[in-house]
Design an enzyme around this catalytic site. Structure first.
Site, PDB file in Angstrom:
ATOM      1  N   ASP A 123       4.024  -4.524   2.484  1.00  0.00           N
ATOM      2  CA  ASP A 123       2.727  -4.105   3.000  1.00  0.00           C
ATOM      3  C   ASP A 123       2.693  -2.657   3.475  1.00  0.00           C
ATOM      4  O   ASP A 123       2.548  -1.738   2.679  1.00  0.00           O
ATOM      5  CB  ASP A 123       2.308  -5.080   4.121  1.00  0.00           C
ATOM      6  CG  ASP A 123       0.877  -4.894   4.586  1.00  0.00           C
ATOM      7  OD1 ASP A 123       0.154  -4.095   3.967  1.00  0.00           O
ATOM      8  OD2 ASP A 123       0.464  -5.554   5.564  1.00  0.00           O
ATOM      9  N   HIS A 141       0.901  -1.154   0.000  1.00  0.00           N
ATOM     10  CA  HIS A 141       0.000   0.000   0.000  1.00  0.00           C
ATOM     11  C   HIS A 141       0.937   1.200   0.000  1.00  0.00           C
ATOM     12  O   HIS A 141       1.469   1.584   1.059  1.00  0.00           O
ATOM     13  CB  HIS A 141      -0.883   0.044   1.244  1.00  0.00           C
ATOM     14  CG  HIS A 141      -1.638  -1.231   1.512  1.00  0.00           C
ATOM     15  ND1 HIS A 141      -2.773  -1.578   0.821  1.00  0.00           N
ATOM     16  CD2 HIS A 141      -1.413  -2.244   2.388  1.00  0.00           C
ATOM     17  CE1 HIS A 141      -3.214  -2.741   1.271  1.00  0.00           C
ATOM     18  NE2 HIS A 141      -2.401  -3.165   2.221  1.00  0.00           N
ATOM     19  N   HIS A 196      -6.869  -9.803   1.725  1.00  0.00           N
ATOM     20  CA  HIS A 196      -6.365  -9.897   3.101  1.00  0.00           C
ATOM     21  C   HIS A 196      -7.117 -11.029   3.805  1.00  0.00           C
ATOM     22  O   HIS A 196      -8.333 -11.161   3.640  1.00  0.00           O
ATOM     23  CB  HIS A 196      -6.664  -8.612   3.878  1.00  0.00           C
ATOM     24  CG  HIS A 196      -5.850  -7.422   3.458  1.00  0.00           C
ATOM     25  ND1 HIS A 196      -6.421  -6.227   3.106  1.00  0.00           N
ATOM     26  CD2 HIS A 196      -4.514  -7.236   3.382  1.00  0.00           C
ATOM     27  CE1 HIS A 196      -5.467  -5.345   2.820  1.00  0.00           C
ATOM     28  NE2 HIS A 196      -4.301  -5.933   2.981  1.00  0.00           N
ATOM     29  N   TYR A 206      -6.906   0.651  -2.978  1.00  0.00           N
ATOM     30  CA  TYR A 206      -8.321   0.903  -2.673  1.00  0.00           C
ATOM     31  C   TYR A 206      -8.642   2.381  -2.496  1.00  0.00           C
ATOM     32  O   TYR A 206      -9.783   2.751  -2.240  1.00  0.00           O
ATOM     33  CB  TYR A 206      -8.764   0.110  -1.432  1.00  0.00           C
ATOM     34  CG  TYR A 206      -7.886   0.287  -0.209  1.00  0.00           C
ATOM     35  CD1 TYR A 206      -8.061   1.369   0.642  1.00  0.00           C
ATOM     36  CD2 TYR A 206      -6.903  -0.648   0.109  1.00  0.00           C
ATOM     37  CE1 TYR A 206      -7.267   1.528   1.768  1.00  0.00           C
ATOM     38  CE2 TYR A 206      -6.107  -0.496   1.230  1.00  0.00           C
ATOM     39  CZ  TYR A 206      -6.291   0.595   2.058  1.00  0.00           C
ATOM     40  OH  TYR A 206      -5.494   0.746   3.168  1.00  0.00           O
ATOM     41  N   HIS A 233      -1.289 -12.237   4.537  1.00  0.00           N
ATOM     42  CA  HIS A 233      -1.110 -12.423   5.982  1.00  0.00           C
ATOM     43  C   HIS A 233      -1.357 -13.879   6.383  1.00  0.00           C
ATOM     44  O   HIS A 233      -0.439 -14.580   6.742  1.00  0.00           O
ATOM     45  CB  HIS A 233      -1.973 -11.471   6.832  1.00  0.00           C
ATOM     46  CG  HIS A 233      -1.713 -10.029   6.548  1.00  0.00           C
ATOM     47  ND1 HIS A 233      -0.459  -9.479   6.687  1.00  0.00           N
ATOM     48  CD2 HIS A 233      -2.519  -9.030   6.094  1.00  0.00           C
ATOM     49  CE1 HIS A 233      -0.513  -8.200   6.349  1.00  0.00           C
ATOM     50  NE2 HIS A 233      -1.741  -7.902   5.987  1.00  0.00           N
ATOM     51  N   HIS A 286     -10.956  -6.756  -0.530  1.00  0.00           N
ATOM     52  CA  HIS A 286     -10.154  -6.196   0.551  1.00  0.00           C
ATOM     53  C   HIS A 286     -10.031  -7.176   1.709  1.00  0.00           C
ATOM     54  O   HIS A 286      -8.940  -7.470   2.187  1.00  0.00           O
ATOM     55  CB  HIS A 286     -10.716  -4.864   1.056  1.00  0.00           C
ATOM     56  CG  HIS A 286      -9.901  -4.303   2.188  1.00  0.00           C
ATOM     57  ND1 HIS A 286     -10.098  -4.686   3.507  1.00  0.00           N
ATOM     58  CD2 HIS A 286      -8.850  -3.474   2.195  1.00  0.00           C
ATOM     59  CE1 HIS A 286      -9.194  -4.085   4.264  1.00  0.00           C
ATOM     60  NE2 HIS A 286      -8.429  -3.340   3.504  1.00  0.00           N
ATOM     61  N   ARG A 291     -14.267  -8.545   5.986  1.00  0.00           N
ATOM     62  CA  ARG A 291     -14.896  -7.437   6.710  1.00  0.00           C
ATOM     63  C   ARG A 291     -15.468  -6.399   5.748  1.00  0.00           C
ATOM     64  O   ARG A 291     -16.446  -5.726   6.044  1.00  0.00           O
ATOM     65  CB  ARG A 291     -13.872  -6.724   7.608  1.00  0.00           C
ATOM     66  CG  ARG A 291     -13.435  -7.505   8.819  1.00  0.00           C
ATOM     67  CD  ARG A 291     -12.489  -6.699   9.698  1.00  0.00           C
ATOM     68  NE  ARG A 291     -11.189  -6.499   9.079  1.00  0.00           N
ATOM     69  CZ  ARG A 291     -10.707  -5.332   8.673  1.00  0.00           C
ATOM     70  NH1 ARG A 291     -11.421  -4.243   8.817  1.00  0.00           N
ATOM     71  NH2 ARG A 291      -9.511  -5.243   8.131  1.00  0.00           N
TER      72      ARG A 291
END
Ligand SMILES: [Zn+2]
Length: 466
Positions: A337, A69, A249, A129, A286, A222, A225
């Site tokens: 990351d 990111h 993720h 994003y 992850h 993403h 969640r």
């Protein structure tokens, strides 16, 4: 148009790590245009054709940073100053995200990608994003932020896979209900999966997902969640239609698992599996807090696991089950990351160190396995399976690590890869060739004249306004 012959270039590597052949001495490497055409060990420097460039040290294939990111780089240091949790870190990250526009993001990403190339990274997977303007307003070109990242990679000289990320919900409530986006998060959302797909299609990828010679499109969910299962289908369909990598993720924090179980009665890995998101084209990022069943699902489907050990340590996420994932069948890749540091050699090393700290045993991963995660496997999970190895036909990417530095002096040829993986750092990278072109020479970036100044100029205004 006249047909021009590809430019021939030759290098003589003192030592080079070759796939399946280990570290070899005196390797003559030749490229025509952007691809390797000759790789021959055992050729003395004196026997090389005139004009052959000598590479002193250990030459590796290009390193792939499979999870980035770019804007998180602005947080380095400031988020180390106090205690806090992943969630307080996220609030600070949102403050910086709220300040960026296409021009400032281009400047920041160009500088961050230049830092990456100095570290030997020849390809980045940008998990993107930050799509829209404040409040979620569309730019005149709704992909303007993504195009800024593609342009930034071109200016810094490395390849990019733009992992355009679907981000629809602000999280799951304690009762397991998706919450609407709010605040800075409004910049991330497209409304629903179909509108996300419509916008991504406007990027103009060709049938192979290519956006430019140095750029290809990938897609991302993403997290469980942020994307309800019913909205995952357009993302998965886009991946299949273009043969594009699909990243997500997964289980970075125990709270994510708890919320997913409350909402859907299954773990995030099981939810992705039910949605049809797992498979060899998919990469989960992850994969820290997994059940044995999760590991079986990921390995059985040959899903790639991208671990980001320096970020996972920095955010107190935990240590993921890297060896168990590999044993189950998952190829492993690596990412920096949040860019707490940008150093793929350190990421590779920490994969093994995490295993040592949690199991009490040394040697779960050999240096070659760690190097493969940083090179070939990383490129493959970003949709560039023909990069990341010094082999005829592959993209002509070379990363030469100096062995005469304080960290690596005394290295022997027989254990050069072990020395570089277990003691080397980004600061030891001396030369970088990408697609047959010099990008870093003798530690200097050839396209971005002063990388520290570019980083400072891009970051300082963000922190004063955030
Ligand atoms: Zn991430």
């Amino acid at each position: 148009m006249p047909v021009t012959a590809d430019r021939i270039r030759r290098w003589h590597a003192e030592l080079a790590w070759l796939p399946g052949r280990g570290v070899r001495s005196d390797v003559l490497i030749e490229a025509a245009g952007e691809r390797f055409t000759v790789v021959t060990p055992g050729v003395r420097c004196d026997d090389c054709p005139l004009g052959t460039a000598h590479l002193a040290g250990l030459t590796l294939p290009g390193l792939a940073n499979a999870h980035s990111h770019a804007f998180h780089r602005a947080l380095r240091g400031t988020v180390q100053a106090r205690r806090g949790t992943f969630w307080t870190w996220r609030e600070r990250m949102y403050q910086v995200a709220g300040t960026l526009d296409p021009d400032s993001y281009l400047a920041l990403a160009r500088a961050v990608y230049a830092e990456m190339t100095l570290a030997g990274i020849t390809c980045v997977g940008e998990f993107h994003y930050l799509h829209h303007a404040a409040g979620g307003a569309r730019y005149a070109d709704p992909n303007q932020m993504g195009r800024a990242l593609i342009e930034a990679a071109a200016q810094a000289g490395l390849r990019i896979t733009l992992l355009d990320t679907c981000y629809l919900a602000g999280g799951l409530s304690a009762e397991g209900v998706p919450e609407p986006l709010s605040g800075v998060q409004l910049r991330f959302g497209d409304g629903d999966g179909t509108r996300w797909a419509d916008r991504v299609s406007e990027l103009g990828a060709d049938e192979h997902g290519l956006l430019a010679g140095h750029a290809r499109a990938g897609v991302a969910i993403h997290s469980v969640r942020a994307v309800p299962p019913g909205q995952m289908r357009p993302v998965i369909a886009w991946s299949h239609a273009f043969g594009a990598p699909l990243h997500a993720h997964l289980s970075e924090q125990p709270a994510e698992n708890d919320a997913c179980l409350a909402a859907y009665g299954v773990t995030p890995a099981r939810l992705l599996d039910r949605a049809g998101a797992l498979g060899p084209r998919a990469t989960v990022v992850h994969a820290t807090h997994l059940t044995g069943d999760d590991i079986g699902l990921l390995g059985g489907s040959r899903t790639v696991a991208c671990l980001c050990p320096t970020t996972e340590a920095d955010l107190a996420d935990g240590v993921g089950p890297a060896r168990a994932l590999a044993a189950a069948g998952c190829p492993l890749s690596l990412g920096s990351d949040s860019h707490a540091i940008i150093d793929l050699l350190t990421e590779a090393r920490l994969l093994e160190m995490g295993e040592r700290l949690t199991t009490g045993q040394r040697g779960s991963f050999r240096a070659e396995e760690l190097a493969q995660a940083a090179t070939m496997s990383g490129h493959a999970c970003l949709g560039w399976p023909d990069a990341g190895e010094i082999a005829v036909g592959a993209y002509a990417d070379l990363v030469t690590v100096a062995l005469d530095t304080p960290r690596l002096a005394g290295t022997t040829a027989a254990t050069a890869l072990e020395s570089v993986i277990f003691a080397g750092s980004a600061a030891d990278v001396r030369n970088v060739v990408i697609s047959g072109e010099d990008v870093v020479a003798d530690g200097k970036h050839l396209l971005v004249a002063d990388v520290p100044a570019a980083l400072s100029a891009a970051i300082t205004p963000l922190l004063t306004t955030a």
